[in-house]
Scaffold this active site. Structure first.
Site, mmCIF file in Angstrom:
data_model
loop_
_atom_site.group_PDB
_atom_site.id
_atom_site.type_symbol
_atom_site.label_atom_id
_atom_site.label_comp_id
_atom_site.label_asym_id
_atom_site.label_seq_id
_atom_site.Cartn_x
_atom_site.Cartn_y
_atom_site.Cartn_z
ATOM 1 C CG ASP A 206 -2.272 0.693 0.935
ATOM 2 O OD1 ASP A 206 -2.217 1.790 0.349
ATOM 3 O OD2 ASP A 206 -3.337 0.188 1.315
ATOM 4 C CG HIS A 238 -1.554 1.298 -3.467
ATOM 5 N ND1 HIS A 238 -1.267 0.380 -4.449
ATOM 6 C CD2 HIS A 238 -2.438 0.678 -2.637
ATOM 7 C CE1 HIS A 238 -1.932 -0.743 -4.229
ATOM 8 N NE2 HIS A 238 -2.643 -0.585 -3.131
#
Length: 443
Positions: A206, A238
């Site tokens: 993430d 991300h």
């Protein structure tokens, strides 16, 4: 680190990966060091299997080279505690390493802290957990915190989560979680003050480093402020360095410098939405190199992930009444940034009609695009489609300065504007040609 008669306490090696749990022994040594006024608990080489541990004031937990502190993924070993989960008050499983209301807490050493997150991730995907997963390192309401040198692996959820802490130093730490592991952010300071992150390598599933300040559900709005991120390598997340989307208590005074982003979906990423309120201000990014990123710079005030993100008011591009829930983003500056093999866009800013993103500048920014990129969605908001090789996209902005921005290989207009005022362009080029005109683009 103050030291007392508890210094030094050493745990012998457990070379059997399936050996007996050492939770009680390790915790007893931590408690004894604290009772003696402070000290150092040393975890020696070998595998040490344990459940959740609570760190104490004036105690350093030192994991030696060759040592693995391995957390057994049994929910019964992680008691429930009141904390925050994704910015909102929640009852969660106690973090693997947890400190609450402590001071002078340190986690050091060249060994490995292994969260054994695989069963936790499977349970999360299956929806069988009654309470949120433990973070690997959770530091709540602490002062003078140090996390240094250790390798952190397979975190059940966020990896390092300082919450409501002051004077936090995280340096020379290596964090590795699989790219498909859910919500395994690297370093998440939340509502913290005076945070220094340096020399870290973060490769996660993430966001790599993300600054947060609670959501609209948080009763006490406490800012995350005075944060430096220096000399880090950020991989596969991300976002490289991210602010939000939980920022109801404000995020301010942030410096990101001398970093490398490799293969992250987005580089510098700011995200929020209506209802959250809060202000992001005084953010400076300089001397950053990016390679193989989807979009180097993203600001998204229509972020739709999380509870309430799909409400119509979040996606509505028309102006809404301004109130306490209206977020503010201003005074964000990027300088001396190089990005290669970019996929979607050089920059993508999606601000609110009622309160545009203000005082934004890009100075000495060089972007070249991948030869044959896969389409990528630059901002997670309704109506934003996957794209390739777009230039600088500015929607809902005011007082923007672009100086010495160089684009190579973009398709279509290198500068697309909608609801953008006060945009000034100096010495910018697209494929070597001066960037003097912009065409209207509907996002």
């Amino acid at each position: 680190m103050a030291r007392g008669s508890g210094d030094v306490s050493v745990l012998e090696a457990d070379v059997e990966a399936g050996g007996a749990l050492e939770t009680d022994e390790i915790q007893a040594r931590i408690d004894a060091a604290a009772a003696a006024g402070g000290g150092r608990v040393v975890v020696g080489p070998g595998v040490h299997r344990t459940g959740a541990l609570r760190l104490r004031s004036h105690v350093e937990l030192h994991v030696e080279a060759g040592a693995v502190l391995q957390f057994v993924p049994d929910p019964s070993l992680y008691p429930l505690v009141d904390a925050r989960w994704e910015g909102a008050p929640a009852t969660i499983h106690q973090p693997c390493l947890w400190a609450s209301g402590a001071e002078d807490v340190s986690i050091t050493g060249s060994g490995t802290i292994d969260g054994a997150g695989d069963p936790w991730w499977d349970a999360y995907r299956a929806g069988t957990l009654e309470h949120p997963r433990p973070t690997l390192v959770g530091l709540h309401g602490c002062r003078r915190v140090v996390v240094r040198d250790v390798a952190l692996r397979r975190s059940p959820a966020w990896t390092v989560h300082p919450l409501l802490c002051e004077d936090v130093s995280i340096r020379d730490v290596s964090i590795l979680n699989p790219p498909d592991s859910p919500n395994t952010d690297g370093i998440d300071p939340e509502s913290c003050r005076n945070v220094r992150i340096s020399g870290c390598h973060v490769d996660v599933g993430d966001d790599c480093i993300v600054l947060k300040a609670g959501t609209e559900e948080t009763a006490d709005r406490v800012a995350c402020e005075n944060v430096t991120v220096v000399g880090c390598t950020l991989v596969h997340g991300h976002g490289g360095v991210v602010i939000g989307s939980e920022m109801s208590g404000d995020v301010r005074n942030v410096v990101v410098a001398d970093c490398v982003f490799q293969g992250t979906d987005r580089g510098i990423r700011l995200k929020t939405r209506r209802g959250r309120g809060g202000t992001i201000e005084d953010v400076r990014v300089s001397n950053v190199v990016m390679d193989d990123v989807g979009c180097p710079f993203v600001v998204n005030e229509h972020y739709f992930c999380g509870p309430g993100g799909r409400e119509p008011v979040v996606s509505d591009r028309a102006a809404q009444p301004v109130g306490e829930g209206t977020p503010t983003i201003r005074r964000v500056h990027l300088a001396h940034v190089s990005a290669r093999r970019v996929r979607a866009a050089a920059a993508f800013v999606l601000g609110l009609a009622e309160r545009p993103v203000a005082e934004l500048s890009l100075d000495d920014v060089s972007v070249s695009f991948a030869d044959d990129p896969e389409p990528f969605v630059p901002a997670m908001a309704e109506g934003v489609e996957a794209s390739v090789r777009r230039g600088v996209v500015l929607v809902g902005c005011e007082d923007v300065r672009l100086r010495d921005v160089r684009l190579v290989g973009c398709e279509g207009s290198p500068l697309a504007l909608e609801r953008a005022s006060g945009v000034r362009v100096f010495d910018c080029t697209a494929d070597g040609k001066p960037l003097s005109d912009a065409e209207l683009s509907v996002i």
